[in-house]
Design a protein around this motif. Sequence first.
Motif, PDB file in Angstrom:
ATOM      1  N   VAL A   1      17.094   4.780 -46.190  1.00  0.00           N
ATOM      2  CA  VAL A   1      18.405   5.453 -46.250  1.00  0.00           C
ATOM      3  C   VAL A   1      18.101   6.818 -46.210  1.00  0.00           C
ATOM      4  O   VAL A   1      17.085   7.735 -46.762  1.00  0.00           O
ATOM      5  CB  VAL A   1      18.834   5.175 -47.592  1.00  0.00           C
ATOM      6  CG1 VAL A   1      20.523   6.095 -47.820  1.00  0.00           C
ATOM      7  CG2 VAL A   1      19.454   3.808 -47.775  1.00  0.00           C
TER       8      VAL A   1
ATOM      9  N   SER B   1      16.981  -7.862 -42.752  1.00  0.00           N
ATOM     10  CA  SER B   1      16.055  -6.714 -42.239  1.00  0.00           C
ATOM     11  C   SER B   1      16.674  -5.657 -43.271  1.00  0.00           C
ATOM     12  O   SER B   1      17.589  -5.768 -44.105  1.00  0.00           O
ATOM     13  CB  SER B   1      16.333  -6.189 -40.850  1.00  0.00           C
ATOM     14  OG  SER B   1      17.600  -6.002 -40.628  1.00  0.00           O
ATOM     15  N   ALA B   2      15.850  -4.271 -43.189  1.00  0.00           N
ATOM     16  CA  ALA B   2      16.348  -3.354 -43.875  1.00  0.00           C
ATOM     17  C   ALA B   2      15.949  -2.013 -43.295  1.00  0.00           C
ATOM     18  O   ALA B   2      15.119  -2.121 -42.381  1.00  0.00           O
ATOM     19  CB  ALA B   2      15.483  -3.273 -45.234  1.00  0.00           C
ATOM     20  N   THR B   3      16.721  -0.897 -43.285  1.00  0.00           N
ATOM     21  CA  THR B   3      16.210   0.571 -43.040  1.00  0.00           C
ATOM     22  C   THR B   3      16.299   1.567 -44.388  1.00  0.00           C
ATOM     23  O   THR B   3      16.789   1.164 -45.158  1.00  0.00           O
ATOM     24  CB  THR B   3      17.531   0.885 -42.284  1.00  0.00           C
ATOM     25  OG1 THR B   3      18.761   0.834 -42.878  1.00  0.00           O
ATOM     26  CG2 THR B   3      17.580   0.162 -40.761  1.00  0.00           C
TER      27      THR B   3
ATOM     28  N   LEU C   1      18.158   0.383 -47.512  1.00  0.00           N
ATOM     29  CA  LEU C   1      19.378  -0.518 -47.290  1.00  0.00           C
ATOM     30  C   LEU C   1      19.329  -1.893 -46.723  1.00  0.00           C
ATOM     31  O   LEU C   1      18.666  -1.921 -45.693  1.00  0.00           O
ATOM     32  CB  LEU C   1      20.235   0.372 -46.300  1.00  0.00           C
ATOM     33  CG  LEU C   1      21.677  -0.419 -46.052  1.00  0.00           C
ATOM     34  CD1 LEU C   1      22.539  -0.576 -47.257  1.00  0.00           C
ATOM     35  CD2 LEU C   1      22.657   0.418 -45.030  1.00  0.00           C
ATOM     36  N   GLU C   2      19.441  -2.838 -47.353  1.00  0.00           N
ATOM     37  CA  GLU C   2      19.335  -4.216 -46.977  1.00  0.00           C
ATOM     38  C   GLU C   2      20.376  -4.761 -46.144  1.00  0.00           C
ATOM     39  O   GLU C   2      21.702  -4.566 -46.483  1.00  0.00           O
ATOM     40  CB  GLU C   2      18.854  -5.104 -47.919  1.00  0.00           C
ATOM     41  CG  GLU C   2      17.825  -4.971 -48.760  1.00  0.00           C
ATOM     42  CD  GLU C   2      17.430  -5.776 -49.819  1.00  0.00           C
ATOM     43  OE1 GLU C   2      18.002  -6.901 -50.169  1.00  0.00           O
ATOM     44  OE2 GLU C   2      16.345  -5.762 -50.640  1.00  0.00           O
ATOM     45  N   HIS C   3      20.283  -5.338 -45.106  1.00  0.00           N
ATOM     46  CA  HIS C   3      21.216  -5.920 -44.059  1.00  0.00           C
ATOM     47  C   HIS C   3      21.369  -7.270 -44.283  1.00  0.00           C
ATOM     48  O   HIS C   3      20.468  -7.974 -44.677  1.00  0.00           O
ATOM     49  CB  HIS C   3      21.007  -5.638 -42.698  1.00  0.00           C
ATOM     50  CG  HIS C   3      20.580  -4.003 -42.429  1.00  0.00           C
ATOM     51  ND1 HIS C   3      21.768  -3.204 -42.372  1.00  0.00           N
ATOM     52  CD2 HIS C   3      19.810  -3.302 -42.321  1.00  0.00           C
ATOM     53  CE1 HIS C   3      21.305  -2.114 -42.223  1.00  0.00           C
ATOM     54  NE2 HIS C   3      20.305  -1.939 -42.359  1.00  0.00           N
ATOM     55  N   GLU C   4      22.462  -7.895 -43.583  1.00  0.00           N
ATOM     56  CA  GLU C   4      22.635  -9.577 -43.735  1.00  0.00           C
ATOM     57  C   GLU C   4      21.531 -10.385 -43.242  1.00  0.00           C
ATOM     58  O   GLU C   4      21.320 -11.447 -43.518  1.00  0.00           O
ATOM     59  CB  GLU C   4      24.145  -9.666 -43.255  1.00  0.00           C
ATOM     60  CG  GLU C   4      25.216  -9.035 -44.056  1.00  0.00           C
ATOM     61  CD  GLU C   4      26.644  -9.466 -43.522  1.00  0.00           C
ATOM     62  OE1 GLU C   4      26.756 -10.179 -42.449  1.00  0.00           O
ATOM     63  OE2 GLU C   4      27.632  -9.213 -44.102  1.00  0.00           O
ATOM     64  N   ASP C   5      21.045  -9.901 -42.060  1.00  0.00           N
ATOM     65  CA  ASP C   5      20.085 -10.615 -41.548  1.00  0.00           C
ATOM     66  C   ASP C   5      18.700 -10.504 -42.109  1.00  0.00           C
ATOM     67  O   ASP C   5      17.541 -11.065 -41.515  1.00  0.00           O
ATOM     68  CB  ASP C   5      19.962 -10.175 -39.927  1.00  0.00           C
ATOM     69  CG  ASP C   5      19.419  -8.781 -39.855  1.00  0.00           C
ATOM     70  OD1 ASP C   5      19.264  -7.938 -40.904  1.00  0.00           O
ATOM     71  OD2 ASP C   5      19.183  -8.056 -38.697  1.00  0.00           O
TER      72      ASP C   5
ATOM     73  N   ARG D   1      13.710  -0.228 -38.384  1.00  0.00           N
ATOM     74  CA  ARG D   1      14.127  -1.387 -38.954  1.00  0.00           C
ATOM     75  C   ARG D   1      12.997  -2.312 -39.343  1.00  0.00           C
ATOM     76  O   ARG D   1      12.517  -2.798 -38.704  1.00  0.00           O
ATOM     77  CB  ARG D   1      15.325  -2.024 -37.883  1.00  0.00           C
ATOM     78  CG  ARG D   1      15.969  -2.913 -38.666  1.00  0.00           C
ATOM     79  CD  ARG D   1      17.188  -3.443 -37.507  1.00  0.00           C
ATOM     80  NE  ARG D   1      18.254  -4.200 -38.404  1.00  0.00           N
ATOM     81  CZ  ARG D   1      19.320  -3.640 -38.674  1.00  0.00           C
ATOM     82  NH1 ARG D   1      19.787  -2.380 -38.411  1.00  0.00           N
ATOM     83  NH2 ARG D   1      20.296  -4.669 -39.308  1.00  0.00           N
TER      84      ARG D   1
END
Length: 302
Positions: free
Chosen positions: A124, A120-122, A114-118, A66
């Motif tokens: 795919v 951070s990103a992961t 994939l970007e997250h609301e906080d 992450r």
Amino acid sequence: MTSATQRIAQYNKEVGQPRGGLVNPKLLTVTQFDDGFGVLDHKIENQHPSTVGIAVDYLSRLADIRLGIDDSPVRLASEAVRGSLLGARSPRDSGTHASTKEEAAHAALNLNMLEHEDGSATFVMDDDAVRIACELASDDAALGAGPAWSNSDNTLRAPDETTTSHILTMVERSQDFFEDHGPGWDVGFFFVEEDDEEVDEVHADRGRGGYNVLFDSGDGEFLTRDILWSFRASASKPSMDHLLHLMMYYLMGKQSGLPRFATQTHVGVFNPRMNAVYRLAVDEVPAEVLEIVRRDVIGYEG
């Protein structure tokens, strides 16, 4: 320089293991999982089993990352697939697949995110990720097989639908495994401190960390609090050679004195192709066998 695999082959030729092996696979405790897909048949895949196994290893590591806002995707991805980057340093005999370290890092950058609301990103895990991982895996395999490996028609062919599906299923199984057994502390570890990985000739005969003059190269798979694990996407169950390999790593870790190896009491194998976990408590291995591995296989004195 001798690797664990080379040392085992040498020992088997010169001395030989007893019937069933020094570390008998019958000692293993097996846990079989069922996700409805069963054992994934490698014979219907269009990639070499070694390439598939390495690709699953890469993607399973990448899927667990992450990234924070300030993290570099290239750096973190490159660390996860560093074996490929080592293989990419070797020049190719043909210009048809002239990989370099920079091109391997660029391939890692092309992974979808994939970007997250906080913030951070992961990474795919999709068809693109499988294709990139297979390309990088061919470089890793070239470390052992030589430049010709990377120029073969087999490694240049993109993974087909079946192969891609199998790889993604194995990555998902791996994520389930990590969720159940805890994240790995150390992946692709060495048996010396990171700034002390080169063993010079002056000190090699004295041994350093877990290495010694007989057996001076090798890296493991990953650690959790109580187990030294091997990640193995194989169509077969763990063999006596594979368990001997793991036991060598376990004893080398203990010999190193490094804190990361202080709490492990078991060795284990996770096989995402068979969706099975194999575990062995080191205390179940006879003390005289452990001493043979220490003294005669690894080469420790005293």
